[in-house]
Design a protein around this motif. Structure first.
Motif, PDB file in Angstrom:
ATOM      1  N   ARG A 271       2.078  -1.937   9.368  1.00 59.29           N
ATOM      2  CA  ARG A 271       3.055  -2.966   9.732  1.00 59.29           C
ATOM      3  C   ARG A 271       4.283  -2.963   8.821  1.00 59.29           C
ATOM      4  NH1 ARG A 271      -0.879  -8.104  11.243  1.00 59.29           N
ATOM      5  NH2 ARG A 271      -2.653  -6.852  11.933  1.00 59.29           N
ATOM      6  N   VAL A 272       4.293  -2.098   7.800  1.00 61.39           N
ATOM      7  CA  VAL A 272       5.475  -1.963   6.940  1.00 61.39           C
ATOM      8  C   VAL A 272       6.546  -1.225   7.732  1.00 61.39           C
ATOM      9  CG1 VAL A 272       6.362  -0.930   4.822  1.00 61.39           C
ATOM     10  CG2 VAL A 272       4.087  -1.981   4.841  1.00 61.39           C
ATOM     11  N   ASP A 273       7.740  -1.829   7.848  1.00 67.01           N
ATOM     12  CA  ASP A 273       8.723  -1.296   8.793  1.00 67.01           C
ATOM     13  C   ASP A 273       9.083   0.165   8.543  1.00 67.01           C
ATOM     14  OD1 ASP A 273      10.153  -1.752   6.473  1.00 67.01           O
ATOM     15  OD2 ASP A 273      11.768  -2.914   7.415  1.00 67.01           O
ATOM     16  N   PHE A 274       9.324   0.558   7.292  1.00 65.24           N
ATOM     17  CA  PHE A 274       9.771   1.932   7.049  1.00 65.24           C
ATOM     18  C   PHE A 274       8.634   2.946   7.149  1.00 65.24           C
ATOM     19  CE2 PHE A 274       8.550   0.551   2.829  1.00 65.24           C
ATOM     20  CZ  PHE A 274       7.957   1.667   2.255  1.00 65.24           C
ATOM     21  N   LEU A 275       7.380   2.451   7.317  1.00 66.78           N
ATOM     22  CA  LEU A 275       6.256   3.365   7.539  1.00 66.78           C
ATOM     23  C   LEU A 275       5.932   3.512   9.026  1.00 66.78           C
ATOM     24  CD1 LEU A 275       3.758   2.310   4.707  1.00 66.78           C
ATOM     25  CD2 LEU A 275       5.464   4.129   4.670  1.00 66.78           C
ATOM     26  N   ALA A 276       6.684   2.816   9.867  1.00 67.91           N
ATOM     27  CA  ALA A 276       6.410   2.841  11.305  1.00 67.91           C
ATOM     28  C   ALA A 276       6.366   4.255  11.903  1.00 67.91           C
ATOM     29  CB  ALA A 276       7.439   1.989  12.042  1.00 67.91           C
ATOM     30  N   PRO A 277       7.196   5.213  11.423  1.00 64.61           N
ATOM     31  CA  PRO A 277       7.133   6.554  12.011  1.00 64.61           C
ATOM     32  C   PRO A 277       5.849   7.324  11.699  1.00 64.61           C
ATOM     33  CG  PRO A 277       9.254   6.181  10.943  1.00 64.61           C
ATOM     34  CD  PRO A 277       8.351   5.073  10.521  1.00 64.61           C
ATOM     35  N   LEU A 278       5.060   6.838  10.731  1.00 68.73           N
ATOM     36  CA  LEU A 278       3.851   7.565  10.353  1.00 68.73           C
ATOM     37  C   LEU A 278       2.778   7.449  11.423  1.00 68.73           C
ATOM     38  CD1 LEU A 278       3.417   6.615   6.574  1.00 68.73           C
ATOM     39  CD2 LEU A 278       4.541   8.619   7.547  1.00 68.73           C
ATOM     40  N   GLY A 279       2.067   8.535  11.627  1.00 69.08           N
ATOM     41  CA  GLY A 279       0.950   8.530  12.551  1.00 69.08           C
ATOM     42  C   GLY A 279      -0.321   8.040  11.872  1.00 69.08           C
ATOM     43  N   THR A 280      -1.392   7.982  12.641  1.00 71.25           N
ATOM     44  CA  THR A 280      -2.672   7.485  12.127  1.00 71.25           C
ATOM     45  C   THR A 280      -3.144   8.277  10.916  1.00 71.25           C
ATOM     46  OG1 THR A 280      -3.352   6.676  14.301  1.00 71.25           O
ATOM     47  CG2 THR A 280      -5.093   7.109  12.705  1.00 71.25           C
ATOM     48  N   GLU A 281      -3.062   9.588  10.976  1.00 71.20           N
ATOM     49  CA  GLU A 281      -3.550  10.427   9.885  1.00 71.20           C
ATOM     50  C   GLU A 281      -2.741  10.217   8.608  1.00 71.20           C
ATOM     51  OE1 GLU A 281      -4.336  15.171   8.876  1.00 71.20           O
ATOM     52  OE2 GLU A 281      -3.814  14.541  10.907  1.00 71.20           O
ATOM     53  N   GLU A 282      -1.403  10.084   8.764  1.00 74.67           N
ATOM     54  CA  GLU A 282      -0.566   9.903   7.579  1.00 74.67           C
ATOM     55  C   GLU A 282      -0.832   8.554   6.897  1.00 74.67           C
ATOM     56  OE1 GLU A 282       0.665  10.920  10.471  1.00 74.67           O
ATOM     57  OE2 GLU A 282       1.421  12.944  10.065  1.00 74.67           O
ATOM     58  N   VAL A 283      -0.995   7.494   7.691  1.00 78.15           N
ATOM     59  CA  VAL A 283      -1.280   6.178   7.111  1.00 78.15           C
ATOM     60  C   VAL A 283      -2.634   6.194   6.409  1.00 78.15           C
ATOM     61  CG1 VAL A 283      -1.662   3.733   7.607  1.00 78.15           C
ATOM     62  CG2 VAL A 283       0.156   4.972   8.785  1.00 78.15           C
ATOM     63  N   LEU A 284      -3.596   6.885   7.001  1.00 76.15           N
ATOM     64  CA  LEU A 284      -4.921   6.995   6.386  1.00 76.15           C
ATOM     65  C   LEU A 284      -4.832   7.649   5.008  1.00 76.15           C
ATOM     66  CD1 LEU A 284      -7.974   6.693   6.568  1.00 76.15           C
ATOM     67  CD2 LEU A 284      -8.062   8.901   7.717  1.00 76.15           C
ATOM     68  N   LYS A 285      -4.024   8.694   4.895  1.00 76.52           N
ATOM     69  CA  LYS A 285      -3.859   9.366   3.601  1.00 76.52           C
ATOM     70  C   LYS A 285      -3.259   8.422   2.566  1.00 76.52           C
ATOM     71  CE  LYS A 285      -3.379  14.112   5.328  1.00 76.52           C
ATOM     72  NZ  LYS A 285      -2.457  15.273   5.456  1.00 76.52           N
ATOM     73  N   LEU A 286      -2.250   7.635   2.962  1.00 78.72           N
ATOM     74  CA  LEU A 286      -1.643   6.689   2.030  1.00 78.72           C
ATOM     75  C   LEU A 286      -2.653   5.625   1.593  1.00 78.72           C
ATOM     76  CD1 LEU A 286       1.953   5.968   3.410  1.00 78.72           C
ATOM     77  CD2 LEU A 286       1.290   7.384   1.459  1.00 78.72           C
ATOM     78  N   ALA A 287      -3.414   5.105   2.552  1.00 80.66           N
ATOM     79  CA  ALA A 287      -4.392   4.062   2.231  1.00 80.66           C
ATOM     80  C   ALA A 287      -5.458   4.589   1.281  1.00 80.66           C
ATOM     81  CB  ALA A 287      -5.036   3.529   3.516  1.00 80.66           C
ATOM     82  N   HIS A 288      -5.895   5.814   1.495  1.00 78.76           N
ATOM     83  CA  HIS A 288      -6.939   6.393   0.636  1.00 78.76           C
ATOM     84  C   HIS A 288      -6.418   6.693  -0.764  1.00 78.76           C
ATOM     85  CE1 HIS A 288     -10.268   7.812   3.583  1.00 78.76           C
ATOM     86  NE2 HIS A 288      -9.948   6.556   3.741  1.00 78.76           N
TER      87      HIS A 288
END
Length: 377
Positions: free
Chosen positions: A238-255
């Motif tokens: 839900r962070v606006d500038f992370l909106a272009p990231l796909g599921t896999e990319e967000v998962l990497k950031l969270a981990h």
């Protein structure tokens, strides 16, 4: 309380030291004069040199007025004799270390109220450590039918960020597993209720039936198979500038995120610091302060801050400090760069979003404002 300990060996000495430290009145009786002398010199405990199974020696310890009598002698036959004598002359509560389980019934007949079966404790602890390396510590209860155990909440665990009630409501969580306590990284313990949140980096204390331990550990250590399984990943989406990231990319950031705990008033970064990370507020509130400590913004749970310095490479433009006790998840530059640089299209889209945001910010009223958390939208 007044405690008489029969046996000044490794266990008896350690028990005496603990009780003396807790301000109990302790007397140790042991046959070996050197042992008695060492205990007196090392911990200042009162000692009686003699046989704890001799009525006259036992009387000299003041057993008649004792509250507790603990038998930790080298043989069960000696502990049984000690317990029988104590029961004959004193109302003290009797507890003994049992080495051989065949003595369980004789101890019961002698009126021993509490048995500590040394072999059972050691075997159960070692077996639990072998079967469940995630378990930090364990203690058998009810003759091994139940296990008291500690488990640290991993930052990647699905349960991190969920409440006790939410975890207990999961169909895969065993019904006969109870939350007893939660210890924070500073060693402070709280007694949980249904609304208590399982924080990453905190240690849980639970009791479960031995047969249900595997299910409990699996449920509490399960890591997400996709981003929607973890609250932090959901926040990042839900962070606006992370909106272009796909599921896999967000998962990497969270981990790759690191969890931080800040007390009220504790600084997070100062104006002019290098922007190496950005932060998501998991709980509590954060104040962003400008010149003269003027309040610029209050960031609430689910909100984020510190991202502009990370994206632009410029020094921090504000001070940030915890307004209340809060928990933060920080994403570092290297993790962020690794995700973005792998896809130039994402980098271009982020630049466009950042440009729009900066344009909006330059037109905003500079008065202090509250940024709504994601939970409040």
């Amino acid at each position: 309380m007044k405690v008489v300990i029969a046996g000044g060996g490794r266990v008896g000495g350690a028990l005496a030291a603990r009780l003396v430290n807790e301000q109990h009145h302790v007397t140790v009786v042991d046959r070996d004069a050197a042992t008695c002398h060492r205990l007196f010199e090392d911990i200042g405990v009162v000692t009686v040199c003699g046989d704890a199974t001799d009525p006259r020696v036992l009387e000299s310890t003041g057993i008649i007025n004792a509250d507790i009598a603990a038998g930790v002698l080298a043989r069960d036959s000696e502990n049984l004799a000690f317990a029988t004598l104590v029961r004959a002359v004193s109302p003290a509560r009797v507890m003994v270390r049992m080495l051989d389980s065949r003595y369980r019934e004789p101890y019961r007949l002698a009126g021993v109220g509490e048995l500590v079966e040394e072999a059972e404790v050691v075997v159960t602890k070692m077996a639990t450590a072998i079967d469940f390396p995630q378990v930090a510590g364990s203690l058998p209860l009810a003759a091994g039918d139940a296990i008291l155990f500690e488990l640290k909440v991993n930052t990647k665990a699905v349960v991190a960020g969920r409440t006790v009630a939410q975890v207990r409501a999961q169909t895969d969580f065993p019904r006969e597993c109870v939350f007893i306590g939660m210890v924070d990284p500073e060693g402070r313990i709280t007694l949980p209720d249904g609304n208590t949140v399982l924080r990453a980096g905190h240690t849980l204390i639970l009791v479960a039936r031995r047969a249900e331990l595997a299910r409990a550990v699996e449920c509490l250590t399960l890591e997400p198979q996709n981003t929607l399984d973890t609250p932090l990943a959901d926040m990042l989406r839900r962070v606006d500038f992370l909106a272009p990231l796909g599921t896999e990319e967000v998962l990497k950031l969270a981990h790759g995120a690191e969890y931080l705990r800040k007390d009220a008033g504790e600084p997070i970064f100062k104006k002019g610091d290098a922007g190496e990370t950005f932060f998501v507020v998991v709980s509590g509130q954060v104040n962003l302060l400008g010149e003269g400590n003027k309040l610029v913004e209050v960031v609430k749970p689910g909100g984020f801050f510190g991202e502009l310095a990370l994206l632009t490479g410029e020094p921090r433009a504000t001070h940030a400090s915890a307004a209340t006790l809060c928990e933060l998840a920080s994403v570092g530059r290297e993790d962020f760069r690794g995700v973005v640089m792998a896809n130039p299209v994402i980098a271009l889209e982020m630049s466009r979003i950042l440009g729009q945001r900066l344009s909006r910010m330059s037109q905003e009223d500079p008065a202090p404002r509250k940024r709504k958390g994601l939970f409040g939208r």
